[in-house]
Design a protein around this motif. Structure first.
Motif, PDB file in Angstrom:
ATOM      1  N   UNK A 351       0.814  -1.223   0.000  1.00  8.67           N
ATOM      2  CA  UNK A 351       0.000   0.000   0.000  1.00  8.67           C
ATOM      3  C   UNK A 351       0.848   1.275   0.000  1.00  8.67           C
ATOM      4  N   UNK A 352       1.831   1.377   0.877  1.00  7.27           N
ATOM      5  CA  UNK A 352       2.588   2.629   1.013  1.00  7.27           C
ATOM      6  C   UNK A 352       3.799   2.655   0.073  1.00  7.27           C
ATOM      7  N   UNK A 353       4.717   1.740   0.230  1.00  4.42           N
ATOM      8  CA  UNK A 353       5.866   1.641  -0.653  1.00  4.42           C
ATOM      9  C   UNK A 353       6.968   2.645  -0.401  1.00  4.42           C
ATOM     10  N   UNK A 354       6.953   3.362   0.732  1.00  7.63           N
ATOM     11  CA  UNK A 354       8.002   4.343   1.036  1.00  7.63           C
ATOM     12  C   UNK A 354       8.542   4.113   2.444  1.00  7.63           C
ATOM     13  N   UNK A 355       8.863   2.858   2.729  1.00  6.51           N
ATOM     14  CA  UNK A 355       9.241   2.463   4.090  1.00  6.51           C
ATOM     15  C   UNK A 355      10.522   1.656   4.044  1.00  6.51           C
ATOM     16  N   UNK A 356      11.387   1.910   5.032  1.00  9.88           N
ATOM     17  CA  UNK A 356      12.571   1.092   5.289  1.00  9.88           C
ATOM     18  C   UNK A 356      12.405   0.481   6.674  1.00  9.88           C
ATOM     19  N   UNK A 357      12.765  -0.802   6.817  1.00  7.86           N
ATOM     20  CA  UNK A 357      12.631  -1.512   8.083  1.00  7.86           C
ATOM     21  C   UNK A 357      14.008  -1.805   8.662  1.00  7.86           C
ATOM     22  N   UNK A 358      14.193  -1.419   9.934  1.00  7.81           N
ATOM     23  CA  UNK A 358      15.425  -1.718  10.660  1.00  7.81           C
ATOM     24  C   UNK A 358      15.064  -2.548  11.885  1.00  7.81           C
ATOM     25  N   UNK A 359      15.589  -3.766  11.938  1.00  7.34           N
ATOM     26  CA  UNK A 359      15.357  -4.662  13.064  1.00  7.34           C
ATOM     27  C   UNK A 359      16.656  -4.775  13.853  1.00  7.34           C
ATOM     28  N   UNK A 360      16.602  -4.469  15.141  1.00 10.05           N
ATOM     29  CA  UNK A 360      17.763  -4.585  16.035  1.00 10.05           C
ATOM     30  C   UNK A 360      17.499  -5.765  16.959  1.00 10.05           C
ATOM     31  N   UNK A 361      18.267  -6.853  16.756  1.00 12.74           N
ATOM     32  CA  UNK A 361      18.028  -8.097  17.490  1.00 12.74           C
ATOM     33  C   UNK A 361      19.090  -8.261  18.571  1.00 12.74           C
ATOM     34  N   UNK A 362      18.619  -8.642  19.761  1.00 12.01           N
ATOM     35  CA  UNK A 362      19.498  -8.859  20.904  1.00 12.01           C
ATOM     36  C   UNK A 362      19.706 -10.362  21.109  1.00 12.01           C
ATOM     37  N   UNK A 363      20.980 -10.773  21.174  1.00 12.84           N
ATOM     38  CA  UNK A 363      21.314 -12.168  21.436  1.00 12.84           C
ATOM     39  C   UNK A 363      21.462 -12.986  20.176  1.00 12.84           C
ATOM     40  N   UNK A 364      21.704 -14.267  20.361  1.00  7.25           N
ATOM     41  CA  UNK A 364      21.898 -15.206  19.257  1.00  7.25           C
ATOM     42  C   UNK A 364      20.747 -16.188  19.109  1.00  7.25           C
ATOM     43  N   UNK A 365      20.019 -16.407  20.208  1.00  7.40           N
ATOM     44  CA  UNK A 365      18.937 -17.386  20.183  1.00  7.40           C
ATOM     45  C   UNK A 365      17.827 -16.913  19.253  1.00  7.40           C
ATOM     46  N   UNK A 366      17.382 -17.783  18.336  1.00  2.00           N
ATOM     47  CA  UNK A 366      16.314 -17.535  17.363  1.00  2.00           C
ATOM     48  C   UNK A 366      16.687 -16.462  16.334  1.00  2.00           C
ATOM     49  N   UNK A 367      17.959 -16.105  16.270  1.00  2.00           N
ATOM     50  CA  UNK A 367      18.396 -15.115  15.293  1.00  2.00           C
ATOM     51  C   UNK A 367      18.185 -15.630  13.873  1.00  2.00           C
ATOM     52  N   UNK A 368      18.405 -16.893  13.664  1.00  2.00           N
ATOM     53  CA  UNK A 368      18.255 -17.470  12.328  1.00  2.00           C
ATOM     54  C   UNK A 368      16.803 -17.403  11.853  1.00  2.00           C
ATOM     55  N   UNK A 369      15.850 -17.555  12.767  1.00  2.00           N
ATOM     56  CA  UNK A 369      14.445 -17.486  12.373  1.00  2.00           C
ATOM     57  C   UNK A 369      14.061 -16.067  11.948  1.00  2.00           C
ATOM     58  N   UNK A 370      14.576 -15.080  12.661  1.00  2.00           N
ATOM     59  CA  UNK A 370      14.298 -13.689  12.287  1.00  2.00           C
ATOM     60  C   UNK A 370      14.879 -13.382  10.912  1.00  2.00           C
ATOM     61  N   UNK A 371      16.117 -13.833  10.678  1.00  2.00           N
ATOM     62  CA  UNK A 371      16.738 -13.600   9.381  1.00  2.00           C
ATOM     63  C   UNK A 371      15.963 -14.305   8.272  1.00  2.00           C
ATOM     64  N   UNK A 372      15.504 -15.508   8.543  1.00  2.00           N
ATOM     65  CA  UNK A 372      14.744 -16.255   7.546  1.00  2.00           C
ATOM     66  C   UNK A 372      13.424 -15.562   7.217  1.00  2.00           C
ATOM     67  N   UNK A 373      12.762 -15.012   8.216  1.00  2.00           N
ATOM     68  CA  UNK A 373      11.495 -14.305   7.983  1.00  2.00           C
ATOM     69  C   UNK A 373      11.709 -13.081   7.097  1.00  2.00           C
ATOM     70  N   UNK A 374      12.767 -12.336   7.343  1.00  2.00           N
ATOM     71  CA  UNK A 374      13.058 -11.160   6.518  1.00  2.00           C
ATOM     72  C   UNK A 374      13.417 -11.556   5.088  1.00  2.00           C
ATOM     73  N   UNK A 375      14.205 -12.612   4.932  1.00  2.00           N
ATOM     74  CA  UNK A 375      14.607 -13.043   3.593  1.00  2.00           C
ATOM     75  C   UNK A 375      13.411 -13.568   2.803  1.00  2.00           C
TER      76      UNK A 375
END
Length: 595
Positions: A351-375
């Motif tokens: 709908x908008x198309x003028x957005x940048x997303x910045x995710x700041x993740x703390x720790x290593x646990x479940x980091x791979x799942x967050x990266x996979x969701x973004x990819x």
């Protein structure tokens, strides 16, 4: 149209009055100087004989000799003339001194004349400027051509200006009287129901008792807001002045009652007052004071009418080239992040198309799942405007937002500090753009916080999809006016204000500190409810490691998020309600309906 006419007449009256006052002031100063510098009358026959017989060397009296500017030569000539004529030398020296004073006086008069001429020129310039303002106002309001009124004004002169001033004042008084007559001051008006009543607030010297309790949630408090505190102080001061300086026309009292009594009213005589504001008419104040006896009171009714609407700004805002950098701090909670990204895809990407997303993740646990969701999001909807930052440290919301804001290298960008359990619409993104301006204002929206859906809909089986739950009603949620975590601000303002207090760990506190920094600055803080920003309910856990203040804030938030006051009451008395229902059922079974 009324406002434009009032403004034109007011400006004309103001310029004329200022010019007249300045001219009168200069003339008064000139007269005062003449009176001060005039020589005293003397009965000395020498002086009375010498002054009329000033010789030909006195230029100011019609002589042709050298003036005072000749210095010692002129003075010597005067003394020589005195010696030749055989007159007393004191008389001749007095003539020289008088000549000096007279020339100084002539120079001062010339200077005053120049100043008066300059003031006349300035007045003419102001008149031309006023005519230009009038022309622009007429063009804006669609009034008549300015040449006609300008010609009439130049012909009428001061008479037209005074008439315009009187007319402007009369129009203003008529408008204020109409506001007073429309308000509920001397008589009530018919209202459709109890929901249309505008309630009063009551107040004393120290406290205000209010129905709309605001952020403090106090039913009674000292006036916290500066405007309310100063308004009540002005009302009390005006009332005391009116009581202590009664007029002959006040309250249509008899001549005996009009006479001043010995009592002088002070703030200690004030008993109480009530006030309310009709937003389209004005504010009413009723104040009660102790009278001269124990059963006598004095009551004053004051009304502050509101003026007509004024156009303060008319501008065009283009948001096409205003991107938003949404910053989300995260630690675990990957299921919530997946739900967040589903809404992000629809609103921000499609709908908008003028957005940048910045995710700041703390720790290593479940980091791979967050990266996979973004990819996966990037691959499925062709979205590349995201940044994933990882911090190998204890979770701190302020620290994550601060790192995300400072990591941006693309110039000054609009920041939206967000959480993973927030749902927003495309309309909110435009609201975020419209209510922020670099170096001038920041936006602190009040979001609508959802109650526990299980309690709202009775059971988990009856809970509808999230999109259908987002209804703004008193039984579905509340305005989270005590929360300051979701905010829109430009990166330059965030950096200049000093950012977050990164020493705060865990939950809560960092947003209030940043909010207070902006309140203490010269930036305008826009605080308003937002119909497109929701806080989704989730079970809250308050860790034992939190500081006492943080733990108390966490528990208060947990209690308020669960359900409304009425719903919590029904839950608390559920056993009593169930017992009542069983009794009702038994009575119905024991007394069957007659055919």
């Amino acid at each position: 149209m009324l406002h434009a006419a009032m403004l034109r007449r007011g400006l004309l009256a103001w310029v004329c009055r200022v010019g007249g006052v300045l001219v009168l002031l200069c003339c008064s100063l000139s007269l005062l100087y003449v009176m001060t510098c005039s020589p005293p009358h003397s009965d000395d026959p020498l002086l009375s004989h010498a002054l009329p017989r000033a010789g030909p060397n006195h230029p100011s009296l019609g002589g042709t000799g050298p003036g005072i500017g000749a210095g010692a030569v002129g003075t010597g000539g005067a003394r020589a003339g005195a010696a030749q004529s055989g007159g007393p030398p004191g008389v001749q020296s007095y003539q020289v001194l008088l000549q000096e004073r007279e020339e100084q006086h002539h120079l001062h008069i010339s200077s005053l004349k120049k100043q008066i001429a300059q003031l006349k020129e300035a007045l003419q310039e102001r008149s031309q400027q006023l005519k230009g303002v009038q022309e622009s106002l007429k063009r804006a309001t669609g009034g008549p051509a300015g040449g006609q009124e300008a010609g009439a004004g130049s012909q009428g002169g001061g008479l037209g200006d005074s008439q315009g001033a009187r007319s402007q004042q009369a129009d203003l008084q008529d408008f204020l009287r109409s506001q007073l007559s429309k308000a509920e001051v001397t008589a009530g008006t018919r209202l459709p129901s109890e929901y249309a009543v505008v309630p009063f607030e009551s107040f004393t010297l120290q406290r205000v008792y209010q129905l709309e309790m605001g952020l403090t949630r106090h039913p009674e408090e000292k006036p916290v807001r500066k405007d309310k505190r100063e308004a009540l102080g002005e009302v009390l001061e005006t009332a005391l002045h009116s009581l202590n300086t009664p007029s002959s026309q006040q309250d249509s009292r008899s001549a005996e009652q009009n006479t001043q009594t010995s009592k002088v009213y002070t703030p200690s005589d004030f008993v109480e007052g009530i006030t309310r504001t009709e937003k389209d008419k004005g504010t009413l104040y009723e104040l009660t004071f102790r009278g001269e006896s124990s059963h006598e009171f004095r009551r004053l009714v004051l009304f502050r009418p509101f003026g007509p609407l004024m156009k303060a700004k008319n501008e065009r805002v283009n948001t096409a080239n205003i991107p938003i950098n949404i910053i989300v701090p995260l630690s675990r909670r990957t299921d919530k992040f997946k739900h967040f990204m589903q809404n992000f895809r629809e609103v921000c990407v499609r709908q908008d198309g003028r957005v940048h997303l910045t995710v700041v993740y703390f720790g290593n646990e479940q980091m791979s799942e967050v990266r996979s969701t973004l990819e996966n999001t990037s691959r499925e909807v062709h979205f590349k405007n995201f940044t994933l930052l990882q911090l190998d440290e204890e979770f701190s919301r302020g620290r994550g937002l601060d790192v995300g804001a400072r990591a941006w290298k693309g110039g000054n960008v609009l920041l939206f500090f967000c959480d993973v359990d927030i749902y927003f619409t495309a309309d909110f993104l435009n609201t975020c753009r419209l209510n922020t301006q670099p170096g001038k204002k920041v936006f602190y929206p009040v979001l609508f916080s959802q109650y526990n859906p299980t309690l709202i809909y009775g059971s988990q089986e009856h809970v509808p999809p999230v999109e259908q739950q987002l209804v703004i009603k008193k039984d579905t949620g509340f305005w989270r006016d005590f929360g300051f975590g979701m905010t829109c601000q430009y990166r330059s303002d965030f950096i200049n204000i000093g950012g977050f207090d990164i020493d705060i760990k865990g939950w809560g506190g960092e947003d209030v500190h940043l909010y207070r920094k902006y309140l203490h600055s010269n930036l305008l803080v826009v605080r308003a409810p937002s119909r497109g920003l929701f806080h989704l309910w989730h079970e809250k856990h308050c860790a034992d490691e939190l500081a006492p203040d943080q733990y108390r804030m966490c528990m208060q938030s947990k209690a308020m998020n669960e359900a409304s006051h009425g719903q919590l009451g029904m839950l608390f008395f559920r056993h009593e309600i169930e017992t009542h229902l069983r009794k009702q059922k038994q009575q119905q079974n024991s007394n069957p309906k007659k055919s």
